[in-house]
Write a protein that holds these residues in place. Structure first.
Motif, short mmCIF file in Angstrom:
data_model
loop_
_atom_site.label_atom_id
_atom_site.label_comp_id
_atom_site.label_asym_id
_atom_site.label_seq_id
_atom_site.Cartn_x
_atom_site.Cartn_y
_atom_site.Cartn_z
N TYR A 113 0.84 -1.19 0.00
CA TYR A 113 0.00 0.00 0.00
C TYR A 113 0.88 1.24 0.00
CZ TYR A 113 -4.13 2.78 1.29
OH TYR A 113 -5.16 3.67 1.31
N PHE A 114 1.91 1.22 0.86
CA PHE A 114 2.76 2.40 0.97
C PHE A 114 3.49 2.66 -0.34
CE2 PHE A 114 7.03 4.05 1.55
CZ PHE A 114 6.69 5.33 1.92
N LEU A 115 4.16 1.64 -0.89
CA LEU A 115 4.97 1.89 -2.09
C LEU A 115 4.08 2.33 -3.26
CD1 LEU A 115 7.59 -0.98 -1.89
CD2 LEU A 115 7.92 1.44 -1.41
N LEU A 116 2.98 1.62 -3.47
CA LEU A 116 2.11 1.99 -4.59
C LEU A 116 1.43 3.33 -4.35
CD1 LEU A 116 0.65 -1.49 -5.46
CD2 LEU A 116 2.22 -0.14 -6.80
N GLY A 117 1.04 3.58 -3.09
CA GLY A 117 0.38 4.84 -2.76
C GLY A 117 1.31 6.01 -2.95
N ALA A 118 2.56 5.87 -2.48
CA ALA A 118 3.53 6.95 -2.63
C ALA A 118 3.83 7.18 -4.11
CB ALA A 118 4.81 6.63 -1.87
N PHE A 119 3.92 6.09 -4.87
CA PHE A 119 4.16 6.18 -6.31
C PHE A 119 3.03 6.97 -6.97
CE2 PHE A 119 4.08 3.88 -10.56
CZ PHE A 119 5.24 4.45 -11.03
N SER A 120 1.78 6.61 -6.63
CA SER A 120 0.66 7.29 -7.29
C SER A 120 0.57 8.75 -6.86
CB SER A 120 -0.65 6.56 -6.99
OG SER A 120 -1.11 6.91 -5.73
N SER A 121 0.92 9.06 -5.60
CA SER A 121 0.82 10.48 -5.24
C SER A 121 1.97 11.28 -5.85
CB SER A 121 0.71 10.69 -3.73
OG SER A 121 1.66 9.96 -3.06
N ALA A 122 3.13 10.63 -6.11
CA ALA A 122 4.19 11.34 -6.83
C ALA A 122 3.74 11.64 -8.26
CB ALA A 122 5.47 10.50 -6.84
N ILE A 123 3.03 10.68 -8.87
CA ILE A 123 2.51 10.92 -10.22
C ILE A 123 1.49 12.06 -10.20
CG2 ILE A 123 1.15 9.89 -12.08
CD1 ILE A 123 2.51 7.27 -11.51
N PHE A 124 0.62 12.03 -9.18
CA PHE A 124 -0.38 13.10 -9.01
C PHE A 124 0.33 14.45 -8.93
CE2 PHE A 124 -2.89 15.92 -6.34
CZ PHE A 124 -4.17 15.78 -6.85
N LEU A 125 1.41 14.50 -8.14
CA LEU A 125 2.11 15.76 -7.94
C LEU A 125 2.73 16.25 -9.24
CD1 LEU A 125 2.99 17.83 -5.79
CD2 LEU A 125 5.16 16.65 -5.78
N TYR A 126 3.33 15.35 -10.00
CA TYR A 126 3.94 15.76 -11.27
C TYR A 126 2.85 16.29 -12.21
CZ TYR A 126 7.35 15.83 -15.03
OH TYR A 126 8.19 16.23 -16.03
N GLY A 127 1.69 15.62 -12.19
CA GLY A 127 0.55 16.11 -12.98
C GLY A 127 0.13 17.50 -12.52
N ALA A 128 0.13 17.71 -11.20
CA ALA A 128 -0.22 19.03 -10.68
C ALA A 128 0.78 20.07 -11.15
CB ALA A 128 -0.27 18.99 -9.15
N ALA A 129 2.08 19.70 -11.17
CA ALA A 129 3.11 20.64 -11.60
C ALA A 129 2.91 21.03 -13.06
CB ALA A 129 4.49 20.04 -11.38
N LEU A 130 2.63 20.03 -13.91
CA LEU A 130 2.44 20.33 -15.33
C LEU A 130 1.19 21.18 -15.54
CD1 LEU A 130 3.36 16.96 -17.08
CD2 LEU A 130 4.77 18.95 -16.65
N THR A 131 0.11 20.86 -14.80
CA THR A 131 -1.12 21.65 -14.94
C THR A 131 -0.90 23.08 -14.49
OG1 THR A 131 -2.25 19.61 -14.38
CG2 THR A 131 -3.58 21.59 -14.46
N TYR A 132 -0.11 23.22 -13.42
CA TYR A 132 0.22 24.57 -12.94
C TYR A 132 0.95 25.32 -14.04
CZ TYR A 132 3.05 28.08 -10.55
OH TYR A 132 3.66 29.24 -10.19
N GLY A 133 1.88 24.67 -14.71
CA GLY A 133 2.61 25.32 -15.79
C GLY A 133 1.70 25.72 -16.94
N PHE A 134 0.69 24.89 -17.19
CA PHE A 134 -0.25 25.21 -18.26
C PHE A 134 -1.12 26.41 -17.89
CE2 PHE A 134 -4.72 24.84 -19.42
CZ PHE A 134 -4.63 25.03 -20.79
N ALA A 135 -1.68 26.35 -16.67
CA ALA A 135 -2.72 27.32 -16.31
C ALA A 135 -2.14 28.59 -15.70
CB ALA A 135 -3.70 26.68 -15.34
N GLY A 136 -0.91 28.54 -15.20
CA GLY A 136 -0.35 29.71 -14.55
C GLY A 136 -0.90 29.92 -13.15
#
Lengths: 99, 523
Positions: B183-206
């Protein structure tokens, strides 16, 4: 400053993290790969913040660092508990749920 | 004034901190009972506060520096989360034969002499209760967040305590540890992916807040690849938390290995919180992209319903079976969400209404079912093996009848809340123009019906096998599995879940009224 270099570097770091997560068998190394992914996201955030002239990205990076620190505590606690009973940090050692 | 409206969240967060203090101040003998009552009281106070907020329309604001939205949708989701959390606290507070469901000493290696000493001295981990409150704080924050940073913080605060608590089962501790690691490894992996998605969306939207993303999409800014990449990565993180295919692999293992009260807490709490956040991200931030995401999300829904229902047919462990059940239900909730039917008039059926009603009916039935799972025990603890449930109906008709009702609701049989939930979900999808999704959804509800009815048949008509105990040498129970004497609190919980399930199925208007108001979201 050309921010594309930083974004590409961050993307490469993220990809290395994903590759490490998928191929490593040691729980600690898998965990390090996840940290690499978080740092790649941080670098992206800071780069965009600079490019956009907006502070939000930098603040997000600080929050992410705190979250990553908390995650280390929880993760190491779980990994050490398992290492104590099985004397290894390999993720292949514990697979009873798959039987 | 905005912070007064935030009180439910603040009460729970503060309650968690005080709970940690109680660990230090209350003598060990009284700690478990004190913590259990204190946690329940905190949840009730927060619930009362949510009701007060509901009654005062002026409290519908964007609070916490505009990063938390206190609209109807949030309040309904909060009320549901707090009710389910209260039920989970009741489950966690149960002690059978004087021992709780949690390990006496997490640091002691399984099978070591330290563990035996701790068990003999009657030590207990009462930190479970503050951890539940911490996790509840995250669950409340996650669906209410209006920017990606707050959502990420909510996601992590929700998840980190759950990783720890998963490792704390009293019996079968190695399984529990393995589940926690996965749970921990997969959960941390998925939240890192979520965060990278958030970073890219932030770059798109400003900007990271949902309204800025919505504005950027409607302006049709360039950098479309950035938007699509960011959106896809955010979805990976969110769909992982709801347990949708192809990000479901952790669900069966974690649900099987975790202590049963925790499994119930994850099955209802995490799911409601994650769906609340998913709906808000999809509709408020990425509503302008709905032409792009409707069909892919529909396909995810079909895969999730199908895989959950078909794999569930072959399970023999009741906890694992409930895990596949929860996967299948994640698929059914995605059906109305994919249809993206917006609120047109007050009281009309919308995607949010259907999703909220479905989640409520699923949560009630699941919570009740886990209460029954905790009651079926043999000499070593819970007996999750389906074979040991055979013929319970003849010996314990009341508990078995309650379990049958919960299973019927999960299967979507008329006169239960689950039926209305499925009906609304399919009507919304039909009106949203996704007829193929409705047809496939109906087909998979029939498959799911099969796997719930299988348990019902085992309970009422199965023959208890005596020779099983002799052949199964690994953990031979010294007494056959049976339902122990039902504790009062657990009996009340089951009765309430059963009554609510029946009311939701027979007179649904009262609940659909609340659910229909949930469609109103602040931006």
């Amino acid at each position: 400053m050309n921010e594309n270099y930083y974004l590409v570097l961050a993307a490469i770091l993220f990809a290395i993290g994903v590759a490490g997560f998928l191929t490593r068998r040691n729980a600690l190394l898998i965990f390090m790969s996840i940290e690499l992914m978080l740092n790649a996201a941080n670098l992206t955030l800071v780069t965009f913040a600079d490019a956009l002239g907006d502070l939000t990205g930098q603040i997000m990076a600080f929050f992410v660092m705190v979250v990553a620190a908390a995650e280390v505590v929880v993760g190491l606690a779980i990994i050490i508990t398992i290492a104590r009973s099985l004397h290894t940090a390999s993720i292949d050692a514990s697979s009873w749920l798959r039987r | 004034m905005a912070y007064i409206a935030l009180l439910p969240l603040l009460v729970v967060a503060l309650g968690a901190l005080v709970g940690v203090l109680l660990e230090a101040l209350v003598p060990r003998r009284h700690r478990f009972v004190t913590q259990a009552w204190f946690t329940a009281a905190i949840v009730v106070v927060a619930l009362v506060r949510v009701i007060i907020n509901w009654k005062t329309p002026s409290s519908r604001v964007l609070a916490g520096n505009l990063s938390v939205s206190l609209d109807n949708a949030t309040l309904i989701v909060w009320a549901g989360l707090l009710l389910f959390a209260l039920g989970s606290v009741v489950l966690a507070a149960q002690r059978f034969g004087g021992v709780s469901s949690f390990t006496p000493m997490a640091v002691a290696a399984p099978g070591s002499s330290d563990e035996q000493t701790a068990e003999a001295e009657g030590v207990e981990h009462t930190e479970i209760f503050p951890l539940m409150l911490f996790s509840l704080t995250g669950m409340l924050l996650f669906p209410a967040a209006t920017d990606l940073l707050t959502a990420f913080i909510g996601l992590e605060v929700l998840s980190l305590p759950l990783y720890l608590m998963t490792a704390l089962a009293r019996r079968r501790r190695l399984l529990s540890h393995e589940a926690a690691l996965k749970y921990f490894l997969l959960g941390a992996f998925s939240s890192a992916i979520f965060l990278y998605g958030a970073a890219l969306t932030y770059g798109f939207a400003g900007g990271a807040d949902y309204s800025a993303i919505d504005r950027a999409i409607s302006l049709g800014l360039a950098r479309q690849p950035l938007l699509l990449a960011g959106f896809a990565l955010l979805m990976v993180g969110l769909l992982f938390k709801v347990g949708a295919v192809p990000f479901h692999a952790w669900v069966p293992d974690v649900y099987t290995g975790a202590p049963t009260p925790l499994t119930a807490y994850m099955a209802v709490g995490t799911k409601v919180a994650a769906f609340g956040a998913l709906i808000r991200v999809l509709y408020v931030a990425f509503g302008g992209l709905s032409w792009t995401w409707a069909v892919p999300l529909g396909i995810v829904a079909v895969l999730t319903m199908g895989l959950g229902a078909i794999f569930g047919l072959t399970q023999t462990n009741i906890k694992r079976l409930m895990a596949y059940s929860s996967i299948a239900h994640a698929g059914f909730v995605l059906v109305p969400i994919a249809a993206a039917l917006a609120v047109t008039t007050v009281g009309a059926l919308s995607s949010m209404t259907a999703a909220v009603y479905y989640l409520a009916s699923y949560g009630l039935a699941t919570l009740g079912a886990f209460a029954v799972i905790m009651l079926v025990r043999d000499g070593t603890g819970e007996a999750p093996d389906l074979a040991s449930w055979a013929g319970l109906g003849r010996r314990h008709p009341w508990v078995s009848a309650a379990m049958t009702l919960f299973l019927c609701s999960l299967a979507g049989i008329p006169a239960t809340a689950g039926f209305i939930g499925k009906l609304d979900a399919f009507v919304v999808a039909w009106r949203g123009g996704l007829a193929w999704l409705v047809i496939l959804g109906l087909a998979f509800s029939l498959v799911a019906l099969g796997f719930y009815m299988r348990i019902v048949l085992v309970i009422w008509f199965g023959k208890p096998s005596i020779e099983r105990a002799a052949s199964d040498s690994a953990d031979t129970p010294d007494q056959p599995a049976d339902i122990v004497k039902v504790p009062v609190s657990l009996g009340i919980l089951m009765a309430l879940c059963a009554v609510a399930t029946l009311i939701g199925g027979l007179v649904p208007n009262y609940f659909t009224h609340f659910a229909s108001l949930a469609g109103q979201m602040l931006r």
